[in-house]
Design an enzyme around this catalytic site. Sequence first.
Site: not given
Ligand SMILES: [Mg+2]
Length: 193
Positions: A11-13, A19, A54-55, A92, A109, A111, A137
Amino acid sequence: MSVETTALFLDRDGTINVEAEYLSDPDRVELIPGSAEAIREANETGIRVFVITNQSGVARGLYTEADILAVHQRLEELLAARGAKLDALYYCPHHPDVGSPPYRIVCSCRKPKTGMLEQAAKTHGIDLASSFVVGDKCSDIEAGKNARCATTLVMTGYGRIERDRCRPDHIADNLYEAWHHIRGILQSRKKNA
Ligand SMILES: [Mg+2]
Protein backbone atom coordinates in the site's frame (compact mmCIF):
# COMPACT_ATOMS: atom_id res chain seq x y z
CA MET A 1 8.66 -21.23 -6.86
CA SER A 2 11.37 -18.68 -7.54
CA VAL A 3 11.69 -15.38 -5.76
CA GLU A 4 11.35 -13.65 -9.16
CA THR A 5 7.72 -14.73 -9.41
CA THR A 6 6.99 -13.70 -5.84
CA ALA A 7 5.81 -10.18 -5.13
CA LEU A 8 5.68 -7.75 -2.29
CA PHE A 9 2.54 -5.66 -2.77
CA LEU A 10 2.73 -2.45 -0.80
CA ASP A 11 0.00 0.00 0.00
CA ARG A 12 1.23 3.58 -0.49
CA ASP A 13 -0.19 6.13 1.99
CA GLY A 14 0.45 5.25 5.62
CA THR A 15 2.63 2.30 4.59
CA ILE A 16 5.51 3.64 2.47
CA ASN A 17 4.92 7.37 2.92
CA VAL A 18 3.35 9.35 5.73
CA GLU A 19 -0.47 9.43 5.55
CA ALA A 20 -1.48 12.94 4.45
CA GLU A 21 -5.24 12.63 3.63
CA TYR A 22 -5.81 12.73 -0.13
CA LEU A 23 -2.20 13.48 -0.91
CA SER A 24 -1.88 15.25 -4.25
CA ASP A 25 1.11 17.59 -3.80
CA PRO A 26 4.46 15.96 -4.67
CA ASP A 27 6.18 18.32 -2.22
CA ARG A 28 4.23 16.72 0.63
CA VAL A 29 5.46 13.18 -0.03
CA GLU A 30 7.44 12.11 3.02
CA LEU A 31 8.86 8.62 3.46
CA ILE A 32 8.17 6.78 6.70
CA PRO A 33 11.57 6.01 8.26
CA GLY A 34 12.83 2.60 7.14
CA SER A 35 10.55 2.33 4.09
CA ALA A 36 13.29 2.94 1.54
CA GLU A 37 15.62 0.54 3.35
CA ALA A 38 12.92 -2.15 3.37
CA ILE A 39 12.34 -1.76 -0.37
CA ARG A 40 16.06 -1.67 -1.14
CA GLU A 41 16.66 -4.86 0.83
CA ALA A 42 13.67 -6.47 -0.91
CA ASN A 43 15.13 -5.44 -4.30
CA GLU A 44 18.37 -7.18 -3.35
CA THR A 45 16.59 -10.52 -2.87
CA GLY A 46 15.01 -10.39 -6.35
CA ILE A 47 11.42 -10.26 -5.06
CA ARG A 48 9.25 -7.95 -7.18
CA VAL A 49 7.94 -4.84 -5.41
CA PHE A 50 4.66 -3.19 -6.44
CA VAL A 51 2.57 -0.35 -5.08
CA ILE A 52 -1.19 -0.89 -5.04
CA THR A 53 -3.07 2.21 -3.94
CA ASN A 54 -6.71 3.28 -3.79
CA GLN A 55 -6.95 6.90 -4.98
CA SER A 56 -10.64 7.70 -4.80
CA GLY A 57 -9.66 11.38 -4.52
CA VAL A 58 -9.94 11.34 -8.32
CA ALA A 59 -13.55 10.13 -8.20
CA ARG A 60 -14.20 12.65 -5.45
CA GLY A 61 -12.91 15.48 -7.67
CA LEU A 62 -10.11 16.36 -5.22
CA TYR A 63 -7.28 15.76 -7.69
CA THR A 64 -6.55 14.27 -11.10
CA GLU A 65 -4.75 11.21 -12.40
CA ALA A 66 -1.93 13.57 -13.46
CA ASP A 67 -1.56 14.56 -9.79
CA ILE A 68 -1.25 10.90 -8.84
CA LEU A 69 1.49 10.41 -11.41
CA ALA A 70 3.35 13.47 -10.09
CA VAL A 71 3.17 12.08 -6.56
CA HIS A 72 4.42 8.72 -7.82
CA GLN A 73 7.31 10.34 -9.62
CA ARG A 74 8.31 12.12 -6.42
CA LEU A 75 7.94 8.91 -4.41
CA GLU A 76 10.19 7.07 -6.87
CA GLU A 77 12.77 9.89 -6.71
CA LEU A 78 12.88 9.77 -2.92
CA LEU A 79 13.26 6.00 -3.00
CA ALA A 80 15.92 6.11 -5.74
CA ALA A 81 17.96 8.53 -3.63
CA ARG A 82 18.16 5.70 -1.09
CA GLY A 83 18.84 2.96 -3.63
CA ALA A 84 15.29 1.56 -3.64
CA LYS A 85 13.17 0.78 -6.68
CA LEU A 86 9.55 -0.11 -7.36
CA ASP A 87 8.81 -2.51 -10.21
CA ALA A 88 5.48 -0.82 -10.93
CA LEU A 89 2.80 1.31 -9.29
CA TYR A 90 -0.91 0.57 -9.67
CA TYR A 91 -3.69 2.89 -8.57
CA CYS A 92 -7.47 2.78 -8.50
CA PRO A 93 -9.06 6.20 -9.16
CA HIS A 94 -12.64 4.93 -8.76
CA HIS A 95 -15.35 4.99 -6.16
CA PRO A 96 -18.60 3.00 -6.33
CA ASP A 97 -20.92 5.82 -5.23
CA VAL A 98 -19.12 9.16 -5.05
CA GLY A 99 -18.44 11.65 -7.86
CA SER A 100 -19.39 11.28 -11.49
CA PRO A 101 -18.66 8.83 -14.31
CA PRO A 102 -16.31 7.53 -15.52
CA TYR A 103 -14.72 7.45 -12.09
CA ARG A 104 -17.92 6.66 -10.21
CA ILE A 105 -18.10 3.00 -11.03
CA VAL A 106 -18.22 -0.38 -9.36
CA CYS A 107 -14.75 -1.36 -10.50
CA SER A 108 -12.72 -4.48 -9.94
CA CYS A 109 -9.57 -2.69 -8.76
CA ARG A 110 -10.59 -0.82 -5.61
CA LYS A 111 -9.19 -2.70 -2.62
CA PRO A 112 -10.43 -4.96 -1.01
CA LYS A 113 -10.96 -6.18 -4.57
CA THR A 114 -8.02 -7.80 -6.28
CA GLY A 115 -7.87 -6.13 -9.71
CA MET A 116 -4.56 -4.36 -9.14
CA LEU A 117 -2.91 -7.54 -7.83
CA GLU A 118 -4.26 -9.56 -10.73
CA GLN A 119 -3.08 -6.98 -13.25
CA ALA A 120 0.44 -7.07 -11.78
CA ALA A 121 0.36 -10.87 -11.71
CA LYS A 122 -0.63 -11.02 -15.37
CA THR A 123 1.85 -8.40 -16.57
CA HIS A 124 4.82 -9.54 -14.49
CA GLY A 125 4.21 -13.29 -14.17
CA ILE A 126 3.61 -13.21 -10.42
CA ASP A 127 2.39 -16.17 -8.37
CA LEU A 128 -0.08 -14.52 -6.00
CA ALA A 129 -0.34 -17.48 -3.64
CA SER A 130 3.34 -17.13 -2.74
CA SER A 131 3.21 -13.33 -2.53
CA PHE A 132 2.78 -10.79 0.26
CA VAL A 133 0.61 -7.74 0.91
CA VAL A 134 1.56 -5.04 3.42
CA GLY A 135 -0.79 -2.20 4.32
CA ASP A 136 -2.17 -0.03 7.09
CA LYS A 137 -5.89 -0.65 6.44
CA CYS A 138 -8.19 -3.65 6.57
CA SER A 139 -9.02 -3.06 2.89
CA ASP A 140 -5.35 -3.86 2.16
CA ILE A 141 -5.50 -6.99 4.29
CA GLU A 142 -8.79 -8.15 2.74
CA ALA A 143 -7.44 -7.55 -0.77
CA GLY A 144 -4.44 -9.69 0.12
CA LYS A 145 -6.61 -12.44 1.53
CA ASN A 146 -8.90 -12.32 -1.49
CA ALA A 147 -5.85 -12.81 -3.71
CA ARG A 148 -4.49 -15.61 -1.45
CA CYS A 149 -1.42 -13.59 -0.42
CA ALA A 150 0.12 -13.55 3.06
CA THR A 151 -0.81 -10.30 4.80
CA THR A 152 0.87 -7.89 7.21
CA LEU A 153 -0.84 -4.92 8.85
CA VAL A 154 1.57 -2.12 9.77
CA MET A 155 1.01 0.17 12.76
CA THR A 156 1.89 3.31 10.80
CA GLY A 157 -0.86 5.35 9.08
CA TYR A 158 -4.28 4.02 10.10
CA GLY A 159 -2.84 0.76 11.42
CA ARG A 160 -3.61 1.29 15.09
CA ILE A 161 -7.19 2.30 14.35
CA GLU A 162 -7.75 -0.63 11.98
CA ARG A 163 -6.01 -3.28 14.02
CA ASP A 164 -9.08 -4.79 15.74
CA ARG A 165 -11.19 -4.78 12.57
CA CYS A 166 -9.41 -7.47 10.57
CA ARG A 167 -7.21 -10.52 10.91
CA PRO A 168 -3.89 -10.10 9.15
CA ASP A 169 -1.43 -13.00 9.19
CA HIS A 170 1.06 -10.72 10.90
CA ILE A 171 1.23 -7.31 12.57
CA ALA A 172 4.39 -5.16 12.34
CA ASP A 173 5.34 -1.75 13.69
CA ASN A 174 6.23 -0.44 10.24
CA LEU A 175 7.25 -1.50 6.73
CA TYR A 176 10.84 -2.16 7.74
CA GLU A 177 9.72 -4.62 10.44
CA ALA A 178 7.16 -6.13 8.05
CA TRP A 179 9.89 -6.72 5.49
CA HIS A 180 12.10 -8.45 8.05
CA HIS A 181 9.28 -10.82 8.90
CA ILE A 182 8.70 -11.54 5.18
CA ARG A 183 12.42 -11.98 4.55
CA GLY A 184 12.43 -14.67 7.24
CA ILE A 185 9.59 -16.49 5.47
CA LEU A 186 11.46 -16.27 2.15
CA GLN A 187 14.60 -17.66 3.76
CA SER A 188 12.77 -20.61 5.30
CA ARG A 189 11.07 -21.35 1.95
CA LYS A 190 14.48 -21.38 0.29
CA LYS A 191 15.84 -23.75 2.94
CA ASN A 192 12.89 -26.10 2.49
CA ALA A 193 12.90 -25.98 -1.31
MG1 LIG B 1 -2.87 3.22 3.42
